[in-house]
Design a protein around this motif. Structure first.
Motif, PDB file in Angstrom:
ATOM      1  N   HIS A   1      -4.518   2.109   3.280  1.00  0.00           N
ATOM      2  CA  HIS A   1      -5.970   2.296   3.442  1.00  0.00           C
ATOM      3  C   HIS A   1      -6.673   1.031   3.912  1.00  0.00           C
ATOM      4  N   ASN A   2      -7.822   1.246   4.586  1.00  0.00           N
ATOM      5  CA  ASN A   2      -8.741   0.156   4.957  1.00  0.00           C
ATOM      6  C   ASN A   2      -8.076  -0.952   5.765  1.00  0.00           C
TER       7      ASN A   2
ATOM      8  N   PHE B   1     -12.773  -6.489   3.757  1.00  0.00           N
ATOM      9  CA  PHE B   1     -11.611  -6.277   2.889  1.00  0.00           C
ATOM     10  C   PHE B   1     -10.686  -7.467   3.032  1.00  0.00           C
TER      11      PHE B   1
END
Ligand code: NAG
Ligand code: NAG
Ligand code: NAG
Ligand code: NAG
Ligand code: NAG
Ligand code: NAG
Ligand code: NAG
Ligand code: NAG
Ligand code: NAG
Ligand code: NAG
Length: 859
Positions: free
Chosen positions: A208-209, A227
């Motif tokens: 993810h991300n 992030f």
């Protein structure tokens, strides 16, 4: 078959025996020979040379060779018989030979053997080649070796080639797969390697991300903005190990003066450099502030010795104490490991190379300019030290030069030129001239080397470009505070290897370029290392002009040119000019009135008045000429003439003063004899004597009349004494006369029967004469002092007294004289009552004979 053979043989034997028997008688030649008709035995050629007879005699595929008296057979090349014999005589058939079946193999390893009729050849098997490169060979030792096919890149891009014995294999690189799905391939036209794109499904690759970036044979995952990867790095590839998590530092979880960091997925706050948490640590909890650390609480620890520490928010810096210099050359420093504060007085170059010297100079200059405003004694001590060190190290550097080698160097702060001689050899010229951009020095090699013999002698001249602005202008032994001193040249240091330079036999000559120039007295000075001031001792000015000053000094040190600014300043000069002009005009008016009075007032006419008249006329003309002609410097001849006339006229004044003294003497000493000077002798002396002096002076030194600045006698050459000498003599003689006069006068007053009226007159005369002598005499005494000292006060006194001479004479001879005063009163009354003018006809009858009528003594 056998029987047939046997039979044939039998027949042949019988036949043969028959021949032998039949020829025994006639033929005794033996086997292999036969007898020819003339009875000689000849060899029988059994082989007969043809293939058929050979076959007949020896067998199939044989060759027959005849020998004397016999023959033998061999198999043809490439053939053999079963018995394996090489030579035979019996019928034996020969068969073809197959070499390829021979042991050991004729072709060697990794080769195929091919049999041909009577011969063979060899070829290497696939994947092998002979070391010599030939394909077709028969030599079993030629050797077939493996070919490295990988050298020719048979696999294509992104594949790895592996060589095998007699063949090769291709496999795809990591991150690549073959198009046919085979793991191993050899045919690159059929099979290629293509990349695996891991990023086709990014979520599977990176999690993810994160964004996935396919790279050649691999892939890279990077977290989205906001992030951070839990591995703390920018990229990752293993999503089970590393994930992307929201960057908490972006949401300002840390307080002021802190830095937000993360490590292995955890976030924390750390104090910035120079700050600490309230408890003194470096970590703080979320949103807690860090406070400034005062590093200067322990200044010594923060900055090292001889320094002062300054704390600022999150930061501190160190500065060196007065007299100390930071080793980095900057005004301040932070790192005490790299930089220390060093005593400026102990600062020396690290070696005597020009590079180190110039480093030292830069460092010293930077520090010296900082301390300029501080305690002057200490400051100049540091400068002294600097000069001494520079001199010492420069001369050390100069010692390394070759014979007559010259070297120079220039930095922003100083310029140095040096030369050395070696091996006790003084160059023929005997002198050396060392010149920097603005200054030069001529020094004898004997002075440089000293009296002893030497291995090396060197001289150096150092010119400091800015030191003059850092150095004081106090002159030792110069008491007069009113004189302003100014350094007008660069400071130079003359350095030699000779240590005895206190008193040189031959002076060293230094030429300075003047950086500035004022109207002042130029002084050559040297720096005194004991008093830390300039000293004029041992140096004199050889010559000077606007641009250059040449100094001659009898010792060596650091030198410069000083200018004493005691000359009159602009405002003073204007004042003096004004005073002169006004004073002279006033004097001229007074003198004019006096002259009129003396000529017109019959009542006061006497020999004394005559003398006064001539004195006033001379002074009038002199002052008038002074007013209009003193600065008439444009025309040299004109100026000289003005100077000559001024000389003449002022001398005339003194001559008439002398006559006054003489007349007074005669009057007092021989008062009742009523003796007096004869008019024509007076005229002869009064105007002749000055003429004589001027004439002699002009003949002796005509250039002394008129200078560039004013039309008067030249002061610098001393020509002014042509005026001052007669004046002094006259003053002295007159003083003598006056003393005698006064003495006699006192005598006469004391006598029994004095003619009081007459005596009072003489007394008045005497005192006015003395006063007059004082006035005129003193004027020139002041003048002399003025020219010698040149102080401003003197200039004012001289100007005032000099320009008011006429006014003083008017006051003395007219206003102080009762008779004259009476005449003036009468005159004013007559002016007021013009109708009564006739009553004073004697006054109005202007008469030029007044001058001539002085024959009478009139007292
Ligand atoms: C005999 O004849 C042969 C050839 O016919 C000849 O070469 C040889 O010389 C002769 N010998 C004599 C002795 O005549
Ligand atoms: C065969 O005979 C010839 C002639 O006499 C001789 O030169 C050769 O050496 C012989 N070869 C062998 C193998 O005996
Ligand atoms: C991933 O990217 C970084 C920086 O761009 C690079 O240094 C690294 O070699 C890459 N890794 C792979 C496996 O391509
Ligand atoms: C990724 O990391 C995990 C855990 O360390 C490991 O078991 C796995 O083999 C790694 N995968 C790759 C492709 O290296
Ligand atoms: C300068 O320093 C010297 C020596 O330290 C001292 O004797 C002198 O009094 C000081 N002068 C001034 C003006 O502080
Ligand atoms: C020094 O000079 C002397 C004589 O002038 C000479 O003999 C000697 O070789 C010289 N030495 C050197 C090192 O030049
Ligand atoms: C310097 O000048 C003086 C006078 O001009 C002269 O006597 C002297 O020899 C000179 N010195 C040198 C080293 O040239
Ligand atoms: C110096 O004196 C000359 C004339 O005597 C004058 O022209 C010049 O302006 C003066 N210079 C200065 C700087 O006072
Ligand atoms: C000034 O003096 C120097 C050195 O004596 C000389 O070279 C120069 O020509 C002089 N300049 C003038 C303008 O007189
Ligand atoms: C900004 C963004 O893409 N956030 C996503 C991060 O991953 C989680 C799942 O683990 C998603 O729910 C977020 O939307």
């Amino acid at each position: 078959m056998v029987t047939q053979h046997c039979f044939l043989r039998l027949v042949a034997i019988c036949f043969h025996s028959a021949i032998i028997l039949s020829t025994t008688e006639a033929n005794q030649c033996g086997t292999g020979f036969y007898r020819v008709p003339n009875m000689t035995c000849v060899d029988d050629n059994e082989c007969d040379g043809s293939q058929d007879s050979s076959n007949a005699r020896c067998g199939v595929n044989t060759e027959c060779y005849n020998t004397v008296g016999s023959f033998y057979c061999t198999c043809k090349k490439g053939y053999s018989n079963q018995a394996g014999k090489a030579n035979f005589t019996t019928m034996t058939n020969c068969h073809e030979l197959n070499e390829c079946y021979q042991k050991p193999p004729v072709c060697g390893q990794n080769a195929h053997c091919y049999n041909t009729l009577g011969s063979f050849y060899c070829l290497c098997v696939k994947g092998f080649i002979t070391s010599s490169g030939i394909t077709n060979f028969t030599d079993g030792n030629a050797g077939c070796i493996d070919i490295n096919e990988c050298e020719t890149n048979p696999c294509g891009l992104n594949a790895i080639c592996t060589n095998k014995f007699g063949s090769f294999e291709c496999t795809c690189d990591d991150g690549f797969v073959s198009t046919t799905g085979e793991h191993i391939f050899t045919n690159k036209t059929k099979t290629q390697c293509q990349e695996i794109n891991e990023c086709l499904r990014p979520l599977e690759a990176c999690g993810h991300n994160a964004s996935c970036k396919n790279t050649m044979g691999s892939f890279n995952c990077t977290c989205h903005r906001g992030f951070v990867a839990t591995n703390g790095r920018h990229t990752f590839t293993n999503k089970t190990e590393t994930q992307c998590q929201a960057d908490l530092c972006l949401s300002r979880i840390c307080g002021p003066n802190t830095v937000c960091r993360h490590k292995a997925g955890r976030f924390y706050c750390e104090c910035s450099e120079g700050f600490s948490s309230a408890s003194g640590g470096t970590r703080v909890t979320m949103r807690a502030p860090c406070v400034d650390v005062n590093e200067c609480l322990d200044a010594e620890k923060a900055c090292g010795p001889h320094s002062s520490c300054t704390n600022t928010e999150g930061y501190f810096f160190c500065t060196c104490e007065e007299g100390f210099v930071s080793t980095n050359g900057e005004p301040s420093y932070i790192d005490k490991m790299e930089t220390r504060c060093q005593d400026l007085a102990l600062l020396v170059p690290s070696a005597s190379s020009l590079e180190n010297i110039s480093q030292f100079a830069d460092l010293s200059f930077a520090s010296l300019s900082k301390f300029q405003q501080r305690n002057s004694t200490e400051y100049h001590k540091l400068i002294s030290n600097f000069l001494v060190v520079m001199e010492k190290y420069t001369i050390q550097a100069a010692r390394n030069l070759q014979h007559e080698q010259r070297k120079n160097d220039s930095t922003s702060n100083f310029e140095v030129v040096m030369q050395a001689i070696r091996n006790n050899t003084i160059p023929k010229d005997g002198r050396v001239k060392l010149a920097t951009a603005k200054n030069s020095m001529v020094i004898g090699w004997n002075t440089v080397a000293g009296k002893k013999s030497f291995d090396v002698a060197a001289a150096a001249l150092i010119s400091y470009k800015q030191l003059d602005s850092l150095m004081a202008t106090s002159l030792s032994g110069d008491g007069s505070k009113e004189t302003e001193l100014d350094l007008i040249s660069e400071v130079v240091t003359a350095a030699v290897t000779n240590t005895d330079t206190k008193n040189l036999d031959e002076p060293v000559n230094l030429t300075f370029e003047n950086k500035k120039y004022h109207n002042g007295t130029v002084k050559c000075v040297s720096w005194d290392n004991t008093t830390y001031t300039w000293s004029a001792y041992g140096c004199k000015v050889n010559s000077t002009n606007r641009t250059y000053t040449v100094c001659s000094c009898t010792h060596l040190s650091s030198f410069a040119v000083l200018m004493a600014l005691h000359e009159i300043k602009e405002s003073d000069s204007y004042n003096l000019h004004l005073i002169t002009t006004v004073g002279i005009i006033l004097s001229l008016i007074c003198l004019f009135v006096s002259i009129l009075t003396f000529i017109l007032c019959r009542s006061i006419r006497s020999i004394r008045t005559t003398i006064h008249t001539h004195l006033c006329v001379s002074l009038f003309l002199a002052e008038f000429l002074f007013l209009i002609g003193i600065s008439w410097t444009a025309n040299k001849t004109g100026c000289a003439l003005v100077a000559g006339f001024l000389h003449y006229l002022f001398l005339a004044c003194f001559a008439w003063m002398l006559l006054e003294g003489v007349q007074l003497y005669l009057m007092v000493v021989k008062v009742f004899n009523a003796k007096s000077l004869r008019s024509k002798y007076m005229l002869l002396f009064g105007y002749g004597f000055p003429l004589l002096v001027v004439g002699i002076s002009a003949v002796a030194y005509s250039r002394g009349y008129g200078t560039d600045k004013y039309c008067w006698l030249d002061l610098t050459s001393g020509f002014v004494w042509a005026f001052l000498t007669p004046v002094c003599i006259i003053i002295l003689v007159n003083a003598g006369f006056f003393i005698i006069t006064v003495w006699r006068l006192v005598d006469k007053f004391a006598s029994l029967n004095p003619d009081m009226n007459e005596l009072k007159k003489i007394r008045a005369f005497t005192f006015t004469a003395i006063a007059q002598l004082c006035l005129l005499g003193c004027t020139w005494v002041f003048g002399m002092l003025h020219f010698q000292e040149g102080t401003i006060a003197m200039a004012y006194i001289f100007t005032i007294v000099n320009s008011l001479q006429g006014a003083f004479i008017f006051i003395l001879h007219c206003l102080f004289n009762k008779q004259v005063r009476d005449e003036y009163i009468k005159f004013f009354i007559s002016v007021c009552h013009m109708q009564k003018a006739s009553k004073y006809s004697e006054f109005s009858t202007s008469s030029t004979q007044g001058l001539k009528s002085t024959r009478e003594t009139g007292m």
